[in-house]
Design a protein around this motif. Structure first.
Motif, PDB file in Angstrom:
ATOM      1  N   VAL A  43     -86.947  14.749   0.838  1.00  0.00           N
ATOM      2  CA  VAL A  43     -86.895  13.289   0.762  1.00  0.00           C
ATOM      3  C   VAL A  43     -85.763  12.752   1.632  1.00  0.00           C
ATOM      4  N   LEU A  44     -84.618  13.413   1.593  1.00  0.00           N
ATOM      5  CA  LEU A  44     -83.502  12.989   2.440  1.00  0.00           C
ATOM      6  C   LEU A  44     -83.878  13.052   3.919  1.00  0.00           C
ATOM      7  N   ARG A  45     -84.533  14.141   4.318  1.00  0.00           N
ATOM      8  CA  ARG A  45     -84.938  14.269   5.718  1.00  0.00           C
ATOM      9  C   ARG A  45     -85.934  13.185   6.108  1.00  0.00           C
ATOM     10  N   VAL A  46     -86.857  12.863   5.225  1.00  0.00           N
ATOM     11  CA  VAL A  46     -87.828  11.800   5.516  1.00  0.00           C
ATOM     12  C   VAL A  46     -87.109  10.470   5.698  1.00  0.00           C
ATOM     13  N   LEU A  47     -86.190  10.164   4.783  1.00  0.00           N
ATOM     14  CA  LEU A  47     -85.497   8.879   4.838  1.00  0.00           C
ATOM     15  C   LEU A  47     -84.634   8.752   6.090  1.00  0.00           C
ATOM     16  N   THR A  48     -83.931   9.823   6.444  1.00  0.00           N
ATOM     17  CA  THR A  48     -83.089   9.763   7.640  1.00  0.00           C
ATOM     18  C   THR A  48     -83.918   9.873   8.920  1.00  0.00           C
ATOM     19  N   LEU A  49     -85.100  10.469   8.814  1.00  0.00           N
ATOM     20  CA  LEU A  49     -86.004  10.530   9.964  1.00  0.00           C
ATOM     21  C   LEU A  49     -86.482   9.131  10.344  1.00  0.00           C
ATOM     22  N   VAL A  50     -86.929   8.389   9.350  1.00  0.00           N
ATOM     23  CA  VAL A  50     -87.382   7.015   9.606  1.00  0.00           C
ATOM     24  C   VAL A  50     -86.180   6.126   9.916  1.00  0.00           C
ATOM     25  N   ASN A  51     -85.116   6.268   9.107  1.00  0.00           N
ATOM     26  CA  ASN A  51     -83.822   5.622   9.377  1.00  0.00           C
ATOM     27  C   ASN A  51     -83.924   4.111   9.563  1.00  0.00           C
TER      28      ASN A  51
END
Length: 610
Positions: free
Chosen positions: A561-569
């Motif tokens: 979830v963290l990677r998804v959120l920072t990916l979209v950013n």
């Protein structure tokens, strides 16, 4: 205030944002989103919170041998591991039954890696789904990640919540985290966050010998709170003489309040001076709203001292960023008085005049409509304007309109009298997560004897993404593709490729043979070009996130979830390269967040005008 002239000058870390409220229930009602600040936010030294619930997020395939398995399957294999004992940072406010992401959220994650990713979380998402997911991630009751930097993990969570403007959530999480007697800073900050100046200053008094920058600034804030403005000014001069002055925003706020005037400019809100500024009216121009953080926008919208048009503009901008402020915005709309002629002519607004005032007029006209047909005609004008604005590049126009209009639909059910508005109603329901209602309108439109093909096709891709099974959507998607090619032969490849990528992320591309062969699919879109990512400048592989794919395949929910959120950013889903969008949807699905994955896919389809 105690000043140690021999103390080494300490650097002043960037302080975090927050707001103040009277009692917590009024936290966002009287806040002035201003300046303030002091010292490191550091919630170090906090101990564990309440007992944890058991992990209810069992993966669909489990390898108890720990050897792993082929991760190319649509539901990846994960390993079973011991979660360990609760520790610092394990507390939260959301359990498994209240929106939490599970006690095993941080399984296999290291505290320093998690804290670093949380520090990268954006202050605003243009996606309501991702905004809600980020909040739930930060508030979940879960066993803390392993490592010696768990205090940094807690600090990072609280800081990220503040950036989002989730002040009530921040204060609630802080209240559940106990501070050690030898580390009172977190308790002091929590009292300032909750707007309790008496407790905050009482806690400051328990550390009389400290020369830490935060404590010295807290003493200055308490001087002002206790009506001793002159003492605060003297203390500020002493800090300057010592060579360690406080941050300029904090100093400006103290001097302004001590002199009985409002600070001359708006800045980031911080804990220590929020209580000082709660009764001051701030001069903010509508043009300045775009540079404010989401949290500051929410506070400004709730500040009764601000101009109403500024408050409305602030909440509309916050809503477009995904913040759930629909009720507050509706209350502001309802409190405005306009000439009867302006309200009566609301439905005749032109696209070039579609601004905050036009939305206000449309809302008042729809709310005043005495019968359903008239209300729907007014709302339909609003939906058409929002759709046209979205087509021109206003990515959040349709979702914002949906948030504002769905509450006005009341108990309106699919019926022949409302057939002309069925597509608009369904899209509004899709945009606000009311999937059941949206599909009911879609099915009704499919069965209508004199249906409009254009209306039906505006819902087909959304319906295909919103349901876990294909049902009869294969033929519908085939018809949708033919319609796209017929209407826009030159640009049909882009939306077809978008739908293909989203269905791949959901693991459903095999259900649609007409898409799985890769025909008529371009690898770049206007969105890719808008952010400088083209086939000529970057390879297809480089536009993917291997770290996200790795943690998703391992079933590590928190890191995924963290990677998804920072990916979209915080970027618009319209401009996100489709391969990254596909991986974001895949990541959520791979760790058991199927509903969130479908909602994100639907939201992307709306924004990308599928």
């Amino acid at each position: 205030m105690t000043v140690n002239s021999m103390a080494r000058t300490k650097p002043r870390p960037v302080f975090l944002r927050t707001r103040r409220g009277g009692p917590l229930a009024a936290l966002l009602v009287r806040v002035v989103p201003v300046v303030l600040a002091a010292g490191p936010f550091g919630f170090a030294g906090w101990t564990g919170g309440p007992a944890l619930a058991q992990d209810a997020n069992a993966p669909t395939r489990i390898d108890r041998s720990g050897a792993g398995a082929d991760t190319s399957a649509r539901r990846p294999t994960v390993r079973v591991e011991e979660l360990g004992a609760p520790g610092s940072g394990s507390t939260g406010t959301l359990g498994d039954g209240s929106g939490g992401l599970g006690a095993g959220l941080w399984r296999g994650a290291a505290a320093d890696e998690v804290a670093a990713l949380i520090d990268r979380l954006p202050a605003a998402h243009r996606s309501p789904v991702l905004h809600d997911l980020q909040r739930r991630l930060l508030l979940s009751i879960a066993l803390a990640p392993s490592g010696e930097t768990r205090a940094g993990f807690v600090r990072a969570r609280l800081a990220a919540l503040l950036r989002m403007g989730a002040i009530r959530d921040t204060a609630a999480l802080a209240a559940r985290t106990r501070a050690k007697p030898e580390a009172p800073f977190p308790a002091i900050r929590a009292h300032f966050l909750a707007g309790d100046g008496k407790k905050a200053c009482a806690a400051v008094a328990t550390v009389p010998g400290s020369t830490a920058p935060f404590i010295e600034q807290a003493r200055i804030a308490c001087h002002v709170l206790n009506g001793h403005g002159e003492r605060a000014e003297i203390a500020l001069r002493l800090l300057h003489d010592q060579g360690a002055p406080p941050p300029a925003p904090f100093e400006n706020a103290v001097l302004a309040v001590a002199a009985g005037r409002a600070p001359g400019r708006l800045a980031k809100p911080y804990p220590l001076t929020l209580t000082l500024l709660s009764r001051h009216r701030m001069g903010v121009k509508p043009a300045e709203l775009k540079r404010l953080s989401t949290g500051t926008l929410i506070a400004l919208g709730a500040n009764a001292e601000a101009l109403r048009r500024v408050r409305i503009g602030a909440l509309e901008r916050a809503a477009a960023r995904g913040a759930p402020v629909g009720r507050e915005l509706a209350a502001l709309y309802a409190g405005v008085r306009l000439p009867a002629k302006d309200i009566a002519d609301a439905a005749s607004v032109r696209l070039r005049d579609f601004d905050a005032r036009a939305r206000l007029r449309l809302y008042l006209a729809a709310a005043a409509a005495k019968d359903v047909p008239r209300r729907l005609r007014i709302l339909a004008a609003w939906w058409r304007l929002a759709a046209a604005a979205a087509a021109r590049g206003d990515d959040g126009a349709e979702i914002l309109a949906a948030q504002q209009t769905v509450p006005l639909l009341g108990g309106i059910e699919p019926a022949p009298a409302h057939q002309d508005h069925a597509a608009h109603i369904a899209r509004a329901c899709f945009a606000t997560g009311r999937t059941g209602q949206a599909l009911a309108w879609y099915r009704y439109l499919k069965q209508a004897p004199f249906r409009n093909p254009a209306d039906l096709h505006r819902l087909t891709a959304l319906a295909a993404l919103a349901t876990p099974t294909s049902e009869d959507s294969i033929d519908s998607v085939a018809t949708w593709i033919r319609y796209k090619r017929w209407r826009t032969a030159k640009t049909a490849a882009a939306p077809i490729a978008d739908l293909k990528a989203l269905l791949e992320g959901l693991g459903r591309i095999d259900d649609f043979p007409l898409l799985s062969d890769g025909a008529d699919v371009r690898e770049t879109t206007a969105g890719d070009s808008a952010i400088g990512e083209t086939a000529a400048s970057r390879s297809v592989a480089a536009r993917r996130d291997p770290a996200l794919l790795a943690v998703a395949a391992a079933g590590q929910r928190g890191l995924t979830v963290l990677r998804v959120l920072t990916l979209v950013n915080g970027r618009s889903l319209r401009r996100l390269p489709r391969r990254l969008l596909r991986d974001a949807v895949f990541g959520l699905r791979a760790v058991g967040l199927d509903e969130e994955a479908r909602r994100l896919a639907v939201e992307a389809a709306l924004v990308r005008q599928l």
